[in-house]
Scaffold this motif. Structure first.
Motif, PDB file in Angstrom:
ATOM      1  N   GLY A   1      -9.663   3.583  -5.449  1.00 56.88           N
ATOM      2  CA  GLY A   1      -8.287   3.669  -5.401  1.00 56.88           C
ATOM      3  C   GLY A   1      -7.488   2.674  -6.399  1.00 56.88           C
ATOM      4  O   GLY A   1      -6.785   3.231  -7.147  1.00 56.88           O
TER       5      GLY A   1
ATOM      6  N   CYS B   1      -7.978  -2.075  -3.847  1.00 60.44           N
ATOM      7  CA  CYS B   1      -6.606  -1.953  -3.579  1.00 60.44           C
ATOM      8  C   CYS B   1      -6.210  -3.073  -2.610  1.00 60.44           C
ATOM      9  O   CYS B   1      -5.076  -3.627  -2.472  1.00 60.44           O
TER      10      CYS B   1
ATOM     11  N   ASN C   1     -12.789   5.109   1.378  1.00 62.39           N
ATOM     12  CA  ASN C   1     -11.777   6.307   0.905  1.00 62.39           C
ATOM     13  C   ASN C   1     -12.242   7.090  -0.063  1.00 62.39           C
ATOM     14  O   ASN C   1     -11.441   8.042  -0.700  1.00 62.39           O
TER      15      ASN C   1
ATOM     16  N   PRO D   1      -7.747   7.222   4.848  1.00 65.29           N
ATOM     17  CA  PRO D   1      -7.030   8.048   3.891  1.00 65.29           C
ATOM     18  C   PRO D   1      -6.393   7.392   2.450  1.00 65.29           C
ATOM     19  O   PRO D   1      -5.944   6.278   2.649  1.00 65.29           O
ATOM     20  N   CYS D   2      -6.489   8.078   1.518  1.00 64.75           N
ATOM     21  CA  CYS D   2      -5.885   7.749   0.247  1.00 64.75           C
ATOM     22  C   CYS D   2      -5.166   8.866  -0.197  1.00 64.75           C
ATOM     23  O   CYS D   2      -5.589   9.637  -1.399  1.00 64.75           O
ATOM     24  N   PRO D   3      -4.090   8.999   0.401  1.00 66.37           N
ATOM     25  CA  PRO D   3      -3.274  10.381  -0.048  1.00 66.37           C
ATOM     26  C   PRO D   3      -2.766  10.451  -1.674  1.00 66.37           C
ATOM     27  O   PRO D   3      -2.998  11.330  -2.259  1.00 66.37           O
ATOM     28  N   THR D   4      -2.836   9.170  -2.163  1.00 63.36           N
ATOM     29  CA  THR D   4      -2.291   9.118  -3.600  1.00 63.36           C
ATOM     30  C   THR D   4      -3.448   9.771  -4.417  1.00 63.36           C
ATOM     31  O   THR D   4      -3.193  10.497  -5.188  1.00 63.36           O
ATOM     32  N   ASN D   5      -4.671   9.361  -4.369  1.00 59.69           N
ATOM     33  CA  ASN D   5      -5.742   9.711  -5.125  1.00 59.69           C
ATOM     34  C   ASN D   5      -6.289  10.930  -4.640  1.00 59.69           C
ATOM     35  O   ASN D   5      -6.924  11.701  -5.474  1.00 59.69           O
TER      36      ASN D   5
ATOM     37  N   TYR E   1       0.718  -1.073  -0.036  1.00 56.54           N
ATOM     38  CA  TYR E   1      -0.067  -0.022  -0.233  1.00 56.54           C
ATOM     39  C   TYR E   1       0.773   1.322   0.080  1.00 56.54           C
ATOM     40  O   TYR E   1       1.902   1.297   0.455  1.00 56.54           O
ATOM     41  N   CYS E   2       0.064   2.323  -0.371  1.00 56.75           N
ATOM     42  CA  CYS E   2       1.052   3.561  -0.404  1.00 56.75           C
ATOM     43  C   CYS E   2       1.222   4.218   0.868  1.00 56.75           C
ATOM     44  O   CYS E   2       0.482   3.777   1.812  1.00 56.75           O
TER      45      CYS E   2
ATOM     46  N   HIS F   1      -5.541   1.506   4.232  1.00 52.66           N
ATOM     47  CA  HIS F   1      -5.573  -0.151   4.412  1.00 52.66           C
ATOM     48  C   HIS F   1      -4.654  -0.858   5.316  1.00 52.66           C
ATOM     49  O   HIS F   1      -4.753  -1.880   5.897  1.00 52.66           O
TER      50      HIS F   1
ATOM     51  N   CYS G   1      -1.606   5.265   3.657  1.00 54.30           N
ATOM     52  CA  CYS G   1      -2.707   4.683   3.068  1.00 54.30           C
ATOM     53  C   CYS G   1      -3.487   3.956   4.526  1.00 54.30           C
ATOM     54  O   CYS G   1      -2.726   3.197   5.345  1.00 54.30           O
TER      55      CYS G   1
HETATM   56  S1  SF4 Z   1      -4.321   4.028  -4.072  1.00 56.16           S
HETATM   57 FE1  SF4 Z   1      -5.091   4.814  -1.853  1.00 56.16          FE
HETATM   58  S2  SF4 Z   1      -6.360   3.081  -1.290  1.00 56.16           S
HETATM   59 FE2  SF4 Z   1      -4.816   2.497  -2.787  1.00 56.16          FE
HETATM   60  S3  SF4 Z   1      -3.073   1.690  -1.784  1.00 56.16           S
HETATM   61 FE3  SF4 Z   1      -2.839   3.904  -2.442  1.00 56.16          FE
HETATM   62  S4  SF4 Z   1      -3.429   4.969  -0.765  1.00 56.16           S
HETATM   63 FE4  SF4 Z   1      -4.254   3.113  -0.283  1.00 56.16          FE
END
Ligand code: SF4
Ligand code: TPP
Lengths: 179, 352, 257
Positions: C127, C53, C123, C213-217, C19-20, C25, C23
């Motif tokens: 994701g 994810c 989230n 949290p999904c910081p990436t998206n 996972y990022c 998850h 995240c």
């Molecule tokens: S995309 Fe978002 S939900 Fe998926 S692993 Fe990365 S941070 Fe987590």
């Protein structure tokens, strides 16, 4: 021997029951048999029919091209099926409510007032069994006692009195058609 | 042995229970409702039996996936539109190598179509149906006795090859009654190692279809393919009827084969040398048997309750070996044997 | 001798999460594993990971797992649980998985009161597929498929899963929590434990919604993501227990036994 019969009438007249009981009797007697009911939307709007094939050999098609026998319990069924019956075939019709008679000369017709007779037996719901009495007598597909035994098996553990009424009804139809 | 008179739908259900099916999920659709209702009535009287009326066909197939993974013998049933919805799950079962039996009591289509007997789902059934490189074993029974026997076989094959098996019948087969004798089912052989029952004190395992690495996925595909090749070699079934001296052979399966047999009987009575080749497994298709027959018989007429689907398989088997023609009645029309006999007779006269 | 104060839960395999950073998850996985350990159910638990994810969850959890197709987790879990009623079965699902494609399966498993636990990661985006709009995306939130922000006229409103599911008679325990601070993480663990205990006691369907949290998206830093949950997301999705029928269900169950 290969005998195909179409039973047809209103829903509620016990038409499928007629076919099923014949099929069951024929099976008990050791014959090959197929029972094919019309189903679904076809039977909505109150008509019901089924095809029963009885044979002493493998039955290839459960669908009948030209049935040997036709048993009709209401007028629309007569209209629908009378021209399908094979040359030399038999039509049994419920003359209590069917006024018309087949115009064909090449078939035998037995008019059985099974509706009125059922009233006499005391239960309008056994009109179909009365008709089966006439049918079994004239076609001889299965012996009467075998048929009656099947009928009892199918009716299951229902009341003794019901079995008695059925037997009476069957006998009435059986005796109605002359030898 | 006791003969009983039952409808096709009920026979499949009873045979399944006798074969040890203990988990059934389904969603109502005509003309297979009697099967679902039979399961509802009888599963509750069987030790360990589970019946679930699911919210959709999609849910039903995924429920049986879950139960199959635990090691239960599982089944779901539907009719054409519902089978379309199940394809995601069937593909998943093939991928995860989970056994299970799927019954399709076909009706007229495409779309909602009607509820009359038809054979328009042959492609869907025999080509896998869902996405991805897989096959489903498909039985095309033609008698009520075969419904009983092949349903039992279906569970055994599903276990043996750990793959979904489909029973492909139609509204007529589902509704009609014939006497059947239920055979004694074979004792089940299925290893614990293919069941998820909680790791206990041991190593955990998982079943999955996702394989992100292309080389691994390729290897998995070839592994499945090798399994399919074994199935083709060992499990192909067919019937031949009056082919010994035939000038013309009808190729038909299921309900169409019943009608064809009736027609052939009539034609034989008139001295026409017509026979029947009836595939019983639709996948694997009895390709080599049909080709072998072409050494003797050079003329074939494919008859289907569709616009021509099994026709493709017949062509693959016979193209270049024999002359192939086609007669189809799609949409829920079931011709009588006499009608079909007329068609065949006209065709018979044109062959030399 | 040094005392071990922090270690890997037994129910997690010796491997790294993919996972990022930041995240939710990862935290949720760890909490689920800790709860499984503490309840002593590693050997009897079967998990159902989703498409999302968390699809590779079976690489992390050291328990038996069966992959579900996208959205079908609760149906798959129903099959497992009905076949093996004495096992502990959970379905782990994202918001697209639960509230879009799998709404029917989730809703009806809940309505049937299946004795399973659903762990629902909200989230506010899809994701795995790259941050598209989810049923839980906030109004005006920009995603790759709502570039001008989620428009209520075109896209409808954020789906409030805990509120909806708590209305179903089949559910026993429904709580919404988050994992954006040490305190909220502790609270989430308690909620998960309660949900699993509810199942162990045979009391019916439990669902824990985790604002995650999904910081990436979200295109934010991890810290900003945690703040966004406090300042924006939890305003739309208030935290708290939406349903706790555990005591009420327990009583007749005890009386019967
Ligand atoms: S995309 Fe978002 S939900 Fe998926 S692993 Fe990365 S941070 Fe987590
Ligand atoms: C039938 C189907 N449609 C689409 C997909 C692609 N897909 C995989 S995961 C996913 C969405 C994941 O979003 P969410 O459920 O919110 O979980 P997250 O990844 O955010 O944890 C989609 C659309 C799929 N696997 N199957």
């Amino acid at each position: 021997m290969m005998l195909k019969t179409i039973f047809s009438g209103f829903g509620g007249q016990g038409v499928l029951m007629m076919g099923y009981s014949l099929a069951h009797g024929a099976m008990s007697h050791g014959y090959h048999v197929t029972y094919l009911p019309a189903y679904g939307a076809e039977v909505r709007g109150g008509t019901a029919n089924c095809t029963v094939a009885v044979a002493d050999e493998e039955i290839t098609s459960p669908v009948s091209s030209e049935p040997d026998n036709l048993v009709v319990m209401n007028s629309p069924s007569l209209t629908t099926f009378q021209n399908k019956v094979t040359h030399g075939g038999i039509i049994f019709l419920n003359s209590s409510i069917i006024d018309a008679r087949p115009s064909r000369q090449d078939i035998k017709v037995y008019a059985v007032p099974c509706g009125d007779m059922a009233q006499e037996v005391g239960n309008i719901r056994v009109a179909n069994i009365i008709m089966m009495g006439a049918f079994i007598k004239k076609t001889g597909v299965v012996p009467a006692d075998i048929y009656l035994k099947s009928l009892e098996t199918i009716m299951g553990s229902k009341k003794k009195s019901a079995a008695e009424v059925n037997r009476k009804a069957f006998a009435a139809g059986y005796d109605f058609v002359k030898d | 042995m006791n003969k009983v008179l039952m409808s096709g739908n009920n026979i499949i259900a009873e045979a399944a229970i006798r074969a040890g099916c203990r988990f059934y999920a389904g969603y109502p659709i005509t003309p297979q409702n009697e099967l679902t209702e039979y399961m509802a009535e009888h599963m509750r009287n069987v030790e360990g039996g589970v019946f679930v009326q699911s919210e959709s066909e999609i849910a039903a197939i995924h429920m049986i996936i879950g139960a199959s993974a635990t090691g239960a013998r599982v089944m779901t049933s539907s009719s054409s539109p519902g089978i379309s919805l199940k394809q995601e799950g069937i593909s998943s079962m093939a991928a995860c190598e989970l056994p299970g039996v799927i019954v399709n009591i076909m009706r007229g289509g495409p779309g909602l179509g009607n509820i009359r007997p038809a054979q328009g789902d042959y492609f869907q059934a025999t080509r896998g149906g869902g996405h991805g490189d897989y096959r489903t074993i498909v039985y095309g029974p033609a008698t009520c006795q075969e419904l009983a026997d092949l349903t039992m076989n279906a569970f055994d094959l599903a276990d043996l090859y750990r793959t979904p098996v489909m029973i492909l019948a139609d509204g007529m087969m589902g509704q009609m009654m014939e006497p059947v004798v239920f055979k004694k089912p074979k004792p089940r052989q299925y290893s614990e190692k293919f069941m998820l029952r909680g790791a206990g004190q041991g190593k955990s395992k998982f079943f999955r279809g996702l394989i992100l690495d292309a080389i691994d996925m390729e290897e998995h595909n070839w592994k499945l393919e090798r399994k399919y090749q074994v199935i083709i070699k060992k499990e192909t079934l067919h019937e031949e009827y009056k082919t010994e001296d035939a000038e013309l052979v009808i190729v038909a399966y299921g309900t169409a084969a019943r009608i064809a047999k009736g027609a052939i009987k009539r034609l034989r009575e008139n001295g026409m040398k017509v026979g029947l080749f009836r595939p019983i497994t639709l996948w694997p298709f009895p390709e080599l048997k049909l080709r072998a027959l072409s050494k003797k018989v050079k003329n074939y007429l494919v008859f289907e309750l569709s616009t021509g689907q099994m026709l493709d398989d017949v062509r693959l088997a016979l193209q270049g070996y024999a002359a192939i023609d086609f007669h189809g009645r799609p949409g829920g029309v079931v011709p009588t044997p006499a009608e079909l006999a007329n068609v065949i007779a006209r065709h018979y006269e044109t062959i030399d | 001798m040094a005392k071990k104060v922090f270690g890997r839960p037994e129910s997690l395999k010796e491997t790294y999460f993919h996972y990022c950073p930041g995240c939710g998850h990862s935290i949720a996985h760890r909490l689920v594993a800790e709860v499984i350990d503490e309840l002593g159910i590693r050997g009897t638990t079967i998990g159902v990971p989703p498409a999302g994810c968390a699809v590779l969850a079976y690489n992390y959890f050291d328990i038996d797992m069966l992959e579900a197709q996208h959205g079908r987790g609760p149906a798959t879990a129903t099959g497992i649980k009905r076949a093996l009623p004495d096992r502990i079965v959970f379905s782990y699902q994202g918001d697209g998985d639960l509230a879009a494609i799998g709404m029917a399966e989730s809703f009806h498993a809940a309505n049937r009161g299946e004795n399973i636990t659903v762990i629902f990661i909200n989230n506010a985006v899809y994701g795995m597929t790259g941050g598209q709009m989810a049923p839980t995306t906030m109004l005006d939130q920009r995603t790759t498929t709502s570039p001008a922000g989620r428009n209520k006229i075109l896209d409808g409103y954020p789906v409030k899963v805990s509120e909806i599911f708590s209305q179903l008679q089949g559910t026993t325990y429904v709580e919404r929590v988050t994992v954006n601070s040490p305190a909220s993480v502790n609270k989430t663990k308690k909620a998960l434990k309660k949900a699993f205990q509810c199942q162990i006691d045979g009391l019916g369907f439990s669902l824990v919604e985790i604002l995650s949290p999904c910081p990436t998206n979200w295109k934010m830093t991890s810290v900003a993501s945690c703040k966004w949950i406090d300042e924006v997301m939890s305003k739309e999705f208030p935290l708290g227990v939406f349903k706790d029928n555990i005591a009420a269900v327990k009583k007749p169950a005890e009386a019967a036994s």
